[in-house]
Scaffold this motif. Structure first.
Motif, short mmCIF file in Angstrom:
data_model
loop_
_atom_site.label_atom_id
_atom_site.label_comp_id
_atom_site.label_asym_id
_atom_site.label_seq_id
_atom_site.Cartn_x
_atom_site.Cartn_y
_atom_site.Cartn_z
N GLY A 124 -5.78 -0.01 8.81
CA GLY A 124 -6.32 -1.35 8.65
C GLY A 124 -5.23 -2.36 8.31
O GLY A 124 -5.15 -3.43 8.90
N PHE A 125 -4.36 -1.99 7.35
CA PHE A 125 -3.26 -2.89 6.98
C PHE A 125 -2.32 -3.12 8.15
O PHE A 125 -1.67 -4.16 8.24
CB PHE A 125 -2.49 -2.32 5.79
N TYR A 155 0.83 -1.20 0.00
CA TYR A 155 0.00 0.00 0.00
C TYR A 155 0.87 1.26 0.00
O TYR A 155 0.61 2.20 -0.75
CB TYR A 155 -0.93 0.00 1.21
N TYR A 160 -9.59 -5.68 -0.14
CA TYR A 160 -8.59 -4.88 -0.87
C TYR A 160 -8.09 -5.62 -2.11
O TYR A 160 -7.81 -5.00 -3.13
CB TYR A 160 -7.42 -4.52 0.05
N SER A 203 -7.18 3.12 5.54
CA SER A 203 -6.66 1.93 4.87
C SER A 203 -5.32 1.53 5.48
O SER A 203 -5.07 0.35 5.76
CB SER A 203 -6.49 2.18 3.38
N CYS A 204 -4.48 2.51 5.69
CA CYS A 204 -3.15 2.25 6.26
C CYS A 204 -3.26 1.64 7.66
O CYS A 204 -2.56 0.68 7.99
CB CYS A 204 -2.37 3.56 6.30
N PHE A 231 -10.43 -8.07 5.55
CA PHE A 231 -9.93 -6.79 5.06
C PHE A 231 -9.04 -6.99 3.83
O PHE A 231 -9.17 -6.27 2.83
CB PHE A 231 -9.17 -6.09 6.18
N VAL A 261 -9.42 8.57 4.13
CA VAL A 261 -9.56 7.24 3.54
C VAL A 261 -8.20 6.55 3.47
O VAL A 261 -8.06 5.36 3.79
CB VAL A 261 -10.19 7.33 2.13
#
Length: 199
Positions: free
Chosen positions: A116-117, A25, A83, A113-114, A79, A109
């Motif tokens: 979440g990863f 990412y 993605y 996402s970051c 998750f 956003v």
């Protein structure tokens, strides 16, 4: 430099320099030049926080709570699958690299996402909290220097990845390059999600 600091840096570097969801990412955002500084700061700071927790002894507590790791495993897998599907969709409709502030995804956003990863991946806890925490605990008085070195490796890696990716910009001016990158990212995310479920 103290041996504990160097050992921590090398141990952290070995664990963090791998193809994974978080690194993929950051690489993609670095190529696009979207919110690079906030993202690398969030990734490196999250690693530093988890490493500090491991050095402080949280790793032993997590190992005693397998329910937590199970929840993180299935949540992280879901998750990653979502993605992976998004990457597959982008691969079917590749884009050109257009450095335009208006085309960037909102910062919120990107940060969500970051995060979440980072926090939905149980391997993050295994690597930073448990493994690095265990290695640090063997050094007794030098454990915090070891942790500082490991956290330093994370900062060096994410800044190099995020800002080094821009040198790939000419390559990603071609849609086919995005198609290849998004295909690889999607397959990586899907494989990691499958591995989490099968473990």
């Amino acid at each position: 430099m103290p041996a504990d600091l160097i050992a921590g840096f090398l141990s952290g570097a070995v664990l963090i320099v791998a193809i994974g969801a978080q690194n993929s990412y950051v690489l993609r955002q670095g190529v696009r030049r979207e919110h690079v500084l906030p993202l690398v700061l969030v990734c490196a700071s999250a690693d530093a926080l988890l490493i500090a927790a491991g050095v402080a002894g949280l790793g032993a507590l997590i190992q005693a709570q397998p329910t937590f790791l199970s929840l993180a495993r299935y949540g992280g897998a879901a998750f990653l699958f979502v993605y992976a599907l998004a990457s597959a969709r982008r691969a079917l409709k590749p884009e050109q690299l257009i450095v335009d502030a208006g085309s960037a995804a909102p910062l919120g956003v990107a940060l969500a996402s970051c995060l979440g990863f980072t926090f939905l991946n149980p391997h993050v806890y295994l690597d930073t909290v448990i493994l690095l925490g265990s290695l640090a605990s063997q050094r007794e008085e030098g454990r915090w220097l070891f942790g500082t070195g490991a956290a330093g490796a994370s900062f060096v890696w994410f800044f190099a990845l995020g800002y080094g990716a821009r040198f790939l910009a000419p390559l990603f001016a071609k849609p086919v390059s995005w198609r290849i990158l998004d295909s690889l990212v999607g397959m990586t995310m899907f494989a990691l999600g499958g591995m989490l479920i099968l473990e």
